[in-house]
Design a protein around this motif. Structure first.
Motif, PDB file in Angstrom:
ATOM      1  N   ASN A 218      16.335  53.097  62.311  1.00 37.62           N
ATOM      2  CA  ASN A 218      17.118  52.009  62.899  1.00 37.62           C
ATOM      3  C   ASN A 218      16.049  51.010  63.469  1.00 37.62           C
ATOM      4  OD1 ASN A 218      19.819  52.617  62.249  1.00 37.62           O
ATOM      5  ND2 ASN A 218      19.723  53.903  64.199  1.00 37.62           N
ATOM      6  N   LEU A 219      14.905  51.388  63.865  1.00 40.89           N
ATOM      7  CA  LEU A 219      14.049  50.266  64.305  1.00 40.89           C
ATOM      8  C   LEU A 219      13.100  49.765  63.482  1.00 40.89           C
ATOM      9  CD1 LEU A 219      13.052  52.210  67.720  1.00 40.89           C
ATOM     10  CD2 LEU A 219      14.266  50.184  67.516  1.00 40.89           C
ATOM     11  N   GLN A 220      13.028  50.151  62.174  1.00 45.51           N
ATOM     12  CA  GLN A 220      12.163  49.687  60.980  1.00 45.51           C
ATOM     13  C   GLN A 220      12.866  48.278  60.695  1.00 45.51           C
ATOM     14  OE1 GLN A 220       9.099  50.926  59.987  1.00 45.51           O
ATOM     15  NE2 GLN A 220       9.367  52.539  61.466  1.00 45.51           N
ATOM     16  N   LEU A 221      11.796  47.521  60.451  1.00 44.96           N
ATOM     17  CA  LEU A 221      12.195  46.070  59.847  1.00 44.96           C
ATOM     18  C   LEU A 221      12.101  46.030  58.513  1.00 44.96           C
ATOM     19  CD1 LEU A 221      10.356  43.682  62.167  1.00 44.96           C
ATOM     20  CD2 LEU A 221      12.821  44.210  62.365  1.00 44.96           C
ATOM     21  N   THR A 222      12.877  45.238  57.822  1.00 41.84           N
ATOM     22  CA  THR A 222      13.066  45.062  56.275  1.00 41.84           C
ATOM     23  C   THR A 222      11.827  43.913  56.000  1.00 41.84           C
ATOM     24  OG1 THR A 222      14.515  43.283  56.355  1.00 41.84           O
ATOM     25  CG2 THR A 222      15.445  45.616  55.906  1.00 41.84           C
ATOM     26  N   GLN A 223      11.604  43.845  54.902  1.00 47.40           N
ATOM     27  CA  GLN A 223      10.412  42.676  54.466  1.00 47.40           C
ATOM     28  C   GLN A 223      11.180  41.587  54.892  1.00 47.40           C
ATOM     29  OE1 GLN A 223       7.549  43.342  53.313  1.00 47.40           O
ATOM     30  NE2 GLN A 223       6.924  41.406  53.364  1.00 47.40           N
ATOM     31  N   GLN A 224      12.431  41.307  54.524  1.00 46.46           N
ATOM     32  CA  GLN A 224      12.909  40.066  54.927  1.00 46.46           C
ATOM     33  C   GLN A 224      12.956  39.668  56.367  1.00 46.46           C
ATOM     34  OE1 GLN A 224      17.112  39.614  53.621  1.00 46.46           O
ATOM     35  NE2 GLN A 224      17.253  37.441  54.263  1.00 46.46           N
ATOM     36  N   GLU A 225      13.233  40.862  57.471  1.00 48.27           N
ATOM     37  CA  GLU A 225      13.265  40.661  58.867  1.00 48.27           C
ATOM     38  C   GLU A 225      11.897  40.345  59.164  1.00 48.27           C
ATOM     39  OE1 GLU A 225      17.021  43.487  59.824  1.00 48.27           O
ATOM     40  OE2 GLU A 225      15.113  44.357  59.341  1.00 48.27           O
ATOM     41  N   SER A 226      10.857  41.026  58.750  1.00 48.92           N
ATOM     42  CA  SER A 226       9.380  40.974  59.048  1.00 48.92           C
ATOM     43  C   SER A 226       9.117  39.501  58.788  1.00 48.92           C
ATOM     44  CB  SER A 226       8.575  41.914  58.232  1.00 48.92           C
ATOM     45  OG  SER A 226       7.319  42.041  58.905  1.00 48.92           O
ATOM     46  N   GLU A 227       9.292  38.963  57.698  1.00 46.21           N
ATOM     47  CA  GLU A 227       8.969  37.801  57.263  1.00 46.21           C
ATOM     48  C   GLU A 227       9.686  36.686  58.089  1.00 46.21           C
ATOM     49  OE1 GLU A 227       9.675  37.197  53.316  1.00 46.21           O
ATOM     50  OE2 GLU A 227       8.306  38.642  52.601  1.00 46.21           O
ATOM     51  N   ALA A 228      10.750  36.864  58.580  1.00 48.80           N
ATOM     52  CA  ALA A 228      11.446  35.693  59.381  1.00 48.80           C
ATOM     53  C   ALA A 228      10.972  35.870  60.870  1.00 48.80           C
ATOM     54  CB  ALA A 228      13.000  36.162  59.452  1.00 48.80           C
ATOM     55  N   VAL A 229      10.550  37.170  61.168  1.00 46.17           N
ATOM     56  CA  VAL A 229      10.123  37.146  62.519  1.00 46.17           C
ATOM     57  C   VAL A 229       8.370  36.469  62.729  1.00 46.17           C
ATOM     58  CG1 VAL A 229       9.003  38.832  64.390  1.00 46.17           C
ATOM     59  CG2 VAL A 229      11.093  39.179  63.366  1.00 46.17           C
TER      60      VAL A 229
END
Length: 160
Positions: free
Chosen positions: A7-18
């Motif tokens: 649940n704490l892992q970011l998707t590639q899209q979330e990582s890029e957004a951050v």
């Protein structure tokens, strides 16, 4: 433990957004902090009466969790902020009160672009303690989203 890690892992899209976030620093003479800009932007005060504040808020995508629902942390933040606002004592700094206890019941959820009504009522004051109740409802349906009780403490100057 594995479920929590997933649940704490970011998707590639979330990582890029951050990584693309622009976080302005909070400098002297700057009106808002990152926190205020991110979490509180968009709250509209509809009505203020003695002991009551009614606000409206359209849920922005930035406060939606991975399941597509309004993040519970955002709801907790609204109980803290709007509950603290109704407890404010005229003539004292806004930070004069600190939260000492919150109890929140989650009844339903909200999604992006839902319009919420946030109502905060002063329950009472005794010494330095203040009690408030904050109710979040879906403005269109009237459905109860959450209800929170919020206790604050402030050492206020004597009026004598």
């Amino acid at each position: 433990m594995e479920k929590a890690r997933e649940n704490l892992q970011l998707t590639q899209q979330e990582s890029e957004a951050v990584s693309q976030l622009s976080v302005p620093s909070h400098l002297p003479n700057v009106d808002s902090s990152f926190y205020e800009h991110f979490c509180l932007r968009g709250i509209r005060v509809d009505r203020v009466e003695p002991g009551v504040i009614v606000c409206s808020f359209r849920v922005p995508p930035r406060l939606i969790d991975k399941t597509g629902k309004l993040a519970t942390g955002a709801i907790i933040n609204f109980v803290d902020e709007v509950g603290g606002a109704v407890a404010h004592v005229e003539g004292l700094p806004v930070a004069a009160n600190v939260s000492v206890d919150m109890s929140i019941s989650f009844h339903s959820t909200a999604h992006a672009d839902d319009e919420l009504e946030i109502t905060s009522k002063l329950l009472g004051r005794k010494g330095g303690y203040t009690g408030t109740v904050v109710v979040l409802r879906n403005k269109a349906t009237g459905e109860l989203i959450a209800e929170g009780r919020h206790s604050l403490f402030g050492r206020h100057a004597s009026k004598m």
